[in-house]
Design a protein around this motif. Structure first.
Motif, PDB file in Angstrom:
ATOM      1  N   PRO A  82       0.816  -1.227   0.000  1.00 44.09           N
ATOM      2  CA  PRO A  82       0.000   0.000   0.000  1.00 44.09           C
ATOM      3  C   PRO A  82       0.844   1.268   0.000  1.00 44.09           C
ATOM      4  N   GLY A  83       2.010   1.232   0.624  1.00 43.59           N
ATOM      5  CA  GLY A  83       2.909   2.382   0.645  1.00 43.59           C
ATOM      6  C   GLY A  83       3.499   2.731  -0.702  1.00 43.59           C
ATOM      7  N   ASP A  84       3.335   1.849  -1.678  1.00 46.44           N
ATOM      8  CA  ASP A  84       3.806   2.126  -3.040  1.00 46.44           C
ATOM      9  C   ASP A  84       2.812   3.006  -3.802  1.00 46.44           C
ATOM     10  N   SER A  85       1.645   3.225  -3.230  1.00 47.19           N
ATOM     11  CA  SER A  85       0.630   4.046  -3.899  1.00 47.19           C
ATOM     12  C   SER A  85       1.145   5.465  -4.094  1.00 47.19           C
ATOM     13  N   ALA A  86       1.190   5.898  -5.332  1.00 42.25           N
ATOM     14  CA  ALA A  86       1.744   7.209  -5.697  1.00 42.25           C
ATOM     15  C   ALA A  86       1.642   7.348  -7.211  1.00 42.25           C
ATOM     16  N   THR A  87       2.088   8.490  -7.719  1.00 43.29           N
ATOM     17  CA  THR A  87       2.215   8.663  -9.162  1.00 43.29           C
ATOM     18  C   THR A  87       3.670   8.441  -9.540  1.00 43.29           C
ATOM     19  N   TYR A  88       3.873   7.623 -10.559  1.00 46.08           N
ATOM     20  CA  TYR A  88       5.219   7.300 -11.024  1.00 46.08           C
ATOM     21  C   TYR A  88       5.467   8.010 -12.349  1.00 46.08           C
ATOM     22  N   LEU A  89       6.569   8.727 -12.396  1.00 48.20           N
ATOM     23  CA  LEU A  89       6.895   9.542 -13.562  1.00 48.20           C
ATOM     24  C   LEU A  89       8.198   9.071 -14.203  1.00 48.20           C
ATOM     25  N   CYS A  90       8.181   9.028 -15.502  1.00 46.75           N
ATOM     26  CA  CYS A  90       9.357   8.691 -16.289  1.00 46.75           C
ATOM     27  C   CYS A  90       9.826   9.980 -16.970  1.00 46.75           C
ATOM     28  N   ALA A  91      11.139  10.178 -17.023  1.00 48.36           N
ATOM     29  CA  ALA A  91      11.670  11.380 -17.662  1.00 48.36           C
ATOM     30  C   ALA A  91      12.959  11.050 -18.406  1.00 48.36           C
ATOM     31  N   VAL A  92      13.118  11.642 -19.584  1.00 47.23           N
ATOM     32  CA  VAL A  92      14.351  11.433 -20.349  1.00 47.23           C
ATOM     33  C   VAL A  92      15.112  12.743 -20.453  1.00 47.23           C
ATOM     34  N   SER A  93      16.414  12.630 -20.481  1.00 48.58           N
ATOM     35  CA  SER A  93      17.271  13.791 -20.669  1.00 48.58           C
ATOM     36  C   SER A  93      17.820  13.748 -22.089  1.00 48.58           C
ATOM     37  N   PRO A  94      17.568  14.802 -22.864  1.00 52.71           N
ATOM     38  CA  PRO A  94      18.054  14.806 -24.248  1.00 52.71           C
ATOM     39  C   PRO A  94      19.549  15.076 -24.362  1.00 52.71           C
ATOM     40  N   GLY A  95      20.158  15.554 -23.288  1.00 53.17           N
ATOM     41  CA  GLY A  95      21.574  15.869 -23.337  1.00 53.17           C
ATOM     42  C   GLY A  95      22.172  15.871 -21.944  1.00 53.17           C
ATOM     43  N   ASN A  96      23.430  16.242 -21.885  1.00 59.88           N
ATOM     44  CA  ASN A  96      24.172  16.236 -20.628  1.00 59.88           C
ATOM     45  C   ASN A  96      23.869  17.511 -19.835  1.00 59.88           C
ATOM     46  N   THR A  97      22.600  17.668 -19.461  1.00 64.22           N
ATOM     47  CA  THR A  97      22.172  18.852 -18.709  1.00 64.22           C
ATOM     48  C   THR A  97      21.072  18.451 -17.735  1.00 64.22           C
ATOM     49  N   GLY A  98      20.550  19.446 -17.015  1.00 65.99           N
ATOM     50  CA  GLY A  98      19.479  19.194 -16.067  1.00 65.99           C
ATOM     51  C   GLY A  98      18.098  19.318 -16.665  1.00 65.99           C
ATOM     52  N   LYS A  99      18.009  19.312 -17.983  1.00 63.09           N
ATOM     53  CA  LYS A  99      16.705  19.388 -18.629  1.00 63.09           C
ATOM     54  C   LYS A  99      16.139  17.992 -18.790  1.00 63.09           C
ATOM     55  N   LEU A 100      14.924  17.797 -18.268  1.00 66.07           N
ATOM     56  CA  LEU A 100      14.223  16.534 -18.398  1.00 66.07           C
ATOM     57  C   LEU A 100      12.901  16.749 -19.113  1.00 66.07           C
ATOM     58  N   ILE A 101      12.507  15.736 -19.888  1.00 63.15           N
ATOM     59  CA  ILE A 101      11.206  15.730 -20.536  1.00 63.15           C
ATOM     60  C   ILE A 101      10.407  14.616 -19.893  1.00 63.15           C
ATOM     61  N   PHE A 102       9.283  14.991 -19.299  1.00 63.13           N
ATOM     62  CA  PHE A 102       8.503  14.055 -18.498  1.00 63.13           C
ATOM     63  C   PHE A 102       7.325  13.468 -19.261  1.00 63.13           C
ATOM     64  N   GLY A 103       6.969  12.251 -18.859  1.00 63.40           N
ATOM     65  CA  GLY A 103       5.701  11.678 -19.259  1.00 63.40           C
ATOM     66  C   GLY A 103       4.617  12.208 -18.322  1.00 63.40           C
ATOM     67  N   GLN A 104       3.358  11.813 -18.614  1.00 62.46           N
ATOM     68  CA  GLN A 104       2.243  12.307 -17.804  1.00 62.46           C
ATOM     69  C   GLN A 104       2.071  11.522 -16.514  1.00 62.46           C
TER      70      GLN A 104
END
Lengths: 112, 115
Positions: A82-104
């Motif tokens: 039950p403690g696993d209940s949450a929203t899980y987000l996947c994100a990719v980084s297009p380059g060697n920076t702190g910019k991430l592109i997230f899924g919904q």
């Protein structure tokens, strides 16, 4: 333009089940992929980081895989609680920076 | 080791006002990124700062700006607030070693409501 899609949008399972969350991305030229967890009204907690040269990462009951050529990643959660209940987000980084592109995100509910 | 700290946690503003949000990264982290999270658009990248320089910028209007100080602390400013700016603003820091950006660690966010 990189797009990240997560399926399913919501998932409800009984406690103890093993489950798989899916993430797909349109451009395989990624630097790394990161999985996060978000509880309601909270910030993001990093779960796993997979570099583009890696195929999988494991942490406790979590295992994430990466297939760059097919543009897919999966997050496997073993023996859900039950403690696993949450929203899980996947994100990719297009380059060697702190910019991430997230899924919904995938909202997971684990019922006792 | 302290995590990423964001202040204020909650704030209410009216249209046309401006707001400044603050972010203190994890000690030793030099990269700070900002994100906007809304129910409709999800998480969207605003900008990233590294060693006091903006390294990346997302697709947001010029009303959104930021800066980073020599101690790596960062601020973001939104001027002429609009109703659509109501969102959770998240800051993330990462340890950039030898030019390699690592895992991003997020703060709890600043919840902005524009009336």
């Amino acid at each position: 333009k990189q797009e990240v899609t997560q399926i399913p949008a919501a998932l409800s399972v009984p406690e103890g089940e093993n489950l798989v969350l899916n993430c797909s991305f349109t451009d395989s030229a990624i630097y790394n992929l990161q999985w996060f967890r978000q509880d309601p009204g909270k910030g993001l907690t990093s779960l796993l980081l997979i570099q583009s040269s890696q195929r999988e990462q494991t942490s406790g009951r979590l295992n994430a895989s990466l297939d760059k050529s097919s543009g897919r990643s999966t997050l496997y959660i073993a023996a859900s609680q039950p403690g696993d209940s949450a929203t899980y987000l996947c994100a990719v980084s297009p380059g060697n920076t702190g910019k991430l592109i997230f899924g919904q995100g995938t909202t997971l509910q684990v019922k006792p | 080791k302290a995590g990423v700290t964001q202040t204020p946690r909650y704030l209410i503003k009216t249209r046309g006002q401006q707001v400044t949000l603050s972010c203190s990264p994890i000690s030793g982290h030099r990269s700070v990124s900002w994100y906007q999270q809304t129910p409709g658009q999800g998480l969207q990248f605003l900008f990233e700062y590294f060693s006091e320089t903006q390294r990346n910028k997302g697709n947001f209007p010029g009303r959104f700006s930021g800066r980073q100080f020599s101690n790596s602390r960062s601020e973001m400013n939104v001027s002429t607030l609009e109703l659509g700016d109501s969102a959770l603003y998240l800051c993330a820091s990462s340890y950039d070693r030898r030019g390699v950006t690592g895992e991003l660690f997020f703060g709890e966010g600043s919840r902005l409501t524009v009336l």
